[in-house]
Design a protein around this motif. Structure first.
Motif, mmCIF file in Angstrom:
data_model
loop_
_atom_site.group_PDB
_atom_site.id
_atom_site.type_symbol
_atom_site.label_atom_id
_atom_site.label_comp_id
_atom_site.label_asym_id
_atom_site.label_seq_id
_atom_site.Cartn_x
_atom_site.Cartn_y
_atom_site.Cartn_z
ATOM 1 N N TYR A 90 0.570 -0.965 0.189
ATOM 2 C CA TYR A 90 -0.064 -0.119 0.105
ATOM 3 C C TYR A 90 0.812 1.006 -0.003
ATOM 4 C CZ TYR A 90 -3.735 -2.964 0.853
ATOM 5 O OH TYR A 90 -5.236 -3.378 0.670
ATOM 6 N N ILE A 91 2.036 0.772 -0.689
ATOM 7 C CA ILE A 91 2.752 2.544 -0.545
ATOM 8 C C ILE A 91 3.003 2.444 -1.815
ATOM 9 C CG2 ILE A 91 5.106 3.167 -0.220
ATOM 10 C CD1 ILE A 91 5.178 0.548 1.721
ATOM 11 N N MET A 92 2.946 4.074 -2.039
ATOM 12 C CA MET A 92 3.535 4.997 -3.214
ATOM 13 C C MET A 92 4.822 5.083 -3.611
ATOM 14 S SD MET A 92 -0.971 6.132 -4.132
ATOM 15 C CE MET A 92 -0.253 6.429 -5.609
ATOM 16 N N THR A 93 5.342 5.404 -4.431
ATOM 17 C CA THR A 93 6.515 5.986 -4.731
ATOM 18 C C THR A 93 6.738 7.531 -5.385
ATOM 19 O OG1 THR A 93 7.279 3.793 -4.270
ATOM 20 C CG2 THR A 93 9.038 5.939 -4.752
ATOM 21 N N LYS A 94 7.139 8.453 -4.856
ATOM 22 C CA LYS A 94 7.365 9.916 -5.682
ATOM 23 C C LYS A 94 7.898 9.362 -6.890
ATOM 24 C CE LYS A 94 7.719 14.423 -5.281
ATOM 25 N NZ LYS A 94 8.210 16.194 -4.480
ATOM 26 N N LYS A 95 7.832 9.465 -8.250
ATOM 27 C CA LYS A 95 8.520 9.891 -9.397
ATOM 28 C C LYS A 95 9.397 11.359 -9.334
ATOM 29 C CE LYS A 95 7.408 9.119 -13.499
ATOM 30 N NZ LYS A 95 5.729 8.929 -14.390
ATOM 31 N N GLN A 96 11.154 11.475 -9.771
ATOM 32 C CA GLN A 96 12.371 11.830 -9.734
ATOM 33 C C GLN A 96 11.812 13.077 -10.956
ATOM 34 O OE1 GLN A 96 13.404 12.884 -6.824
ATOM 35 N NE2 GLN A 96 11.767 11.685 -5.899
#
Length: 156
Positions: A150-156
């Protein structure tokens, strides 16, 4: 009778010792005006709202009960507006939902406020450094074996 007196004396002695904390120091009345070592440290007021750069695009594939997963893209704009794209994977006919609204943050929790017909939908995330954790319907962190999904990661 002697036995009772001895027991009473022993009990009084134990109570006296228990109430007398040898590690406790009595306060002193000396003037510490020039001593800065006793100054209390400021309370850390940092939270996601004032410490993190939350604006940006976050991605993740979240669990789905009747499909392979939900490819989720959440774009948090600096003007507090968001767009959310949810694509249900593994379906014969592709199912994609796009929604918009306003996002607000309180301490470390981001709440999505949807427009129009979805305004009753509740979606919240815990904000962290370049990550968002989807919270359950009561606003609590998801635990258990699937918690890491349930984790979303920020695009760099």
């Amino acid at each position: 009778m002697k036995r009772t007196l001895v027991l009473l004396a022993l009990a009084a002695f134990m109570i006296t010792i228990a109430c007398n904390d040898p590690g406790k120091k009595e306060p002193t009345t000396t003037d510490n005006a020039g001593d800065t070592s006793a100054v209390s440290q400021p309370v850390d007021m940092h939270n996601a709202a004032n410490s993190l750069d939350l604006a940006g695009e976050y991605e993740g594939i979240l669990p789905c009960a009747d499909c392979e997963g939900i490819r989720t893209t959440l774009d948090l704009n600096k003007d507090s507006l968001f767009t959310l794209k949810e694509e249900y994977l593994g379906k014969k006919n592709p199912v994609v939902f796009n929604s918009k609204g306003k996002w607000v943050i309180h301490q470390n929790t981001i709440t999505l406020q949807f427009e129009k017909e979805l305004q009753d939908r509740r979606v919240e995330y815990k904000a962290g450094e370049n990550k968002l954790w989807l919270l359950d319907q009561e606003g609590r962190e998801i635990t258990g074996t699937l918690a890491g999904k349930y984790i979303m990661t920020k695009k760099q």
